[in-house]
Write an enzyme that holds these catalytic residues in place. Structure first.
Site, PDB file in Angstrom:
ATOM      1  CG  ASP A  38      67.664  37.896 -47.464  1.00  0.00           C
ATOM      2  OD1 ASP A  38      66.641  38.964 -47.101  1.00  0.00           O
ATOM      3  OD2 ASP A  38      68.514  38.294 -47.896  1.00  0.00           O
ATOM      4  CG  ASN A  81      66.991  43.217 -39.631  1.00  0.00           C
ATOM      5  OD1 ASN A  81      66.958  41.875 -39.645  1.00  0.00           O
ATOM      6  ND2 ASN A  81      67.718  43.436 -40.796  1.00  0.00           N
TER       7      ASN A  81
HETATM    8  C1  IPE Z   1      69.151  38.677 -42.757  1.00  0.00           C
HETATM    9  O1  IPE Z   1      68.742  39.516 -43.626  1.00  0.00           O
HETATM   10  C2  IPE Z   1      68.340  39.106 -41.470  1.00  0.00           C
HETATM   11  C3  IPE Z   1      67.196  37.979 -41.527  1.00  0.00           C
HETATM   12  C4  IPE Z   1      66.733  37.361 -42.183  1.00  0.00           C
HETATM   13  C5  IPE Z   1      66.324  38.324 -40.026  1.00  0.00           C
HETATM   14  P1  IPE Z   1      68.986  40.926 -44.159  1.00  0.00           P
HETATM   15  O2  IPE Z   1      68.213  41.066 -45.340  1.00  0.00           O
HETATM   16  O3  IPE Z   1      68.821  41.844 -43.057  1.00  0.00           O
HETATM   17  O4  IPE Z   1      70.591  40.762 -44.564  1.00  0.00           O
HETATM   18  P2  IPE Z   1      71.540  41.646 -45.266  1.00  0.00           P
HETATM   19  O5  IPE Z   1      71.578  42.855 -44.782  1.00  0.00           O
HETATM   20  O6  IPE Z   1      70.992  41.700 -46.825  1.00  0.00           O
HETATM   21  O7  IPE Z   1      72.776  41.003 -45.303  1.00  0.00           O
HETATM   22  C1  IPE Z   2      63.857  39.363 -44.808  1.00  0.00           C
HETATM   23  O1  IPE Z   2      63.276  40.045 -45.921  1.00  0.00           O
HETATM   24  C2  IPE Z   2      63.156  39.663 -43.618  1.00  0.00           C
HETATM   25  C3  IPE Z   2      63.956  40.466 -42.413  1.00  0.00           C
HETATM   26  C4  IPE Z   2      65.014  40.566 -42.723  1.00  0.00           C
HETATM   27  C5  IPE Z   2      63.237  40.849 -41.175  1.00  0.00           C
HETATM   28  P1  IPE Z   2      63.972  41.281 -46.222  1.00  0.00           P
HETATM   29  O2  IPE Z   2      63.163  42.485 -45.835  1.00  0.00           O
HETATM   30  O3  IPE Z   2      65.340  41.273 -45.898  1.00  0.00           O
HETATM   31  O4  IPE Z   2      63.899  41.376 -47.882  1.00  0.00           O
HETATM   32  P2  IPE Z   2      64.965  42.217 -48.902  1.00  0.00           P
HETATM   33  O5  IPE Z   2      66.062  41.370 -48.800  1.00  0.00           O
HETATM   34  O6  IPE Z   2      64.973  43.592 -48.884  1.00  0.00           O
HETATM   35  O7  IPE Z   2      64.173  41.747 -50.170  1.00  0.00           O
HETATM   36 MG    MG Z   3      67.050  41.159 -46.931  1.00  0.00          MG
END
Ligand code: IPE
Ligand code: IPE
Ligand code: MG
Length: 241
Positions: A12, A60
């Protein structure tokens, strides 16, 4: 030193990494792919046998269409660029998540990766793509219900093991250590069933900054934990037993 057999990572913080640099979120996802490459290498060197990476959740899809497209494109890029090398390194790739709703080109790349590497033995790389823990459990319930209605299984006989064996992770030991980067402290629908006794380590670093040092830091924190599995501390449960 006891190394966790199975490490699962919620990767994340790509978006925040890019935003802090005044860049588009995609730039963070691109750097995230490089961190994936490094994490796979570190895991192998550190003696981890199973590495599960949360790459795209079933939730997602709610992101802007352009970002979803970018993430799909990056998965294809990663497989096309790195599959041959992962195979050379004797890594077995397995994909968990709902494959039924993926586009044909992605599905065929994922299937190719699984097929090519299925006999490899050095480490298993489990890619959670279009994965959600609740969705996985619901699909498992449908599979078991179908077996009951076909007369192949009695409803009264369903055990925890039957549920485990109906999940996408059938045959894979439960994760010992679950790492989440970016400082968020939640599970976000990842490995709900399998993480029952996982140790959780939340690191402040954003995923593109996750390097060998961060991996070692998580393992160091894990070494200091006392896993009990419901027993008492004096029953002599050292890590890894
Ligand atoms: C969890 O991260 C999913 C992945 C890392 C693929 P998200 O960024 O989507 O999670 P939330 O929405 O902050 O809980
Ligand atoms: C994790 O990074 C990647 C996926 C969830 C696919 P994020 O895209 O969730 O990054 P933040 O949480 O917005 O910083
Ligand atoms: Mg995230």
């Amino acid at each position: 030193m006891s190394v966790p057999q199975h490490v699962a990572i919620i990767m994340d913080g790509n978006g925040r990494w890019a935003e802090r640099r005044g860049q588009a979120r995609t730039a963070g996802h691109r750097r995230g792919v490089e961190a994936v490459r490094a994490a796979v290498e570190s895991a192998g060197e550190l003696g981890v046998k199973y590495l599960t990476l949360f790459a795209f959740s079933s939730e997602n899809w709610r992101r802007p269409q352009q970002e979803v497209n970018d993430l799909m494109g990056l998965l294809k890029f990663f497989i096309r660029r790195d599959l041959a090398e992962l195979h050379r390194e004797n890594i077995k790739i397995r994909v968990i998540g709902d494959k039924a709703s993926l586009k044909a080109d992605i599905l065929s790349l994922l299937t190719e990766a699984e097929e090519l590497t299925k006999a490899n033995t050095a480490m298993q790389l489990i890619i959670a793509f279009n994965y959600g823990g609740r969705d996985e459990i619901a699909r498992a319930a449908r599979r078991l219900a179908a077996r009951v209605s076909q007369g192949d299984l009695n409803a009264e006989d369903i055990r925890e093991e039957d549920i485990g064996a109906s999940l996408d992770t059938a045959g894979i030991p439960d994760p010992d250590l679950l790492i989440r980067t970016s400082g968020e402290q939640r599970i976000s629908n990842f490995l709900l069933w399998q993480a029952a006794y996982a140790e959780f380590v939340f690191l402040p670093c954003l995923w593109p900054d996750f390097d060998r040092k961060a991996f070692e830091e998580a393992l160091d924190i894990y070494q200091c934990r006392n896993r009990r599995f419901g027993k008492t501390a004096s029953q002599g449960l050292a890590l890894g037993t």
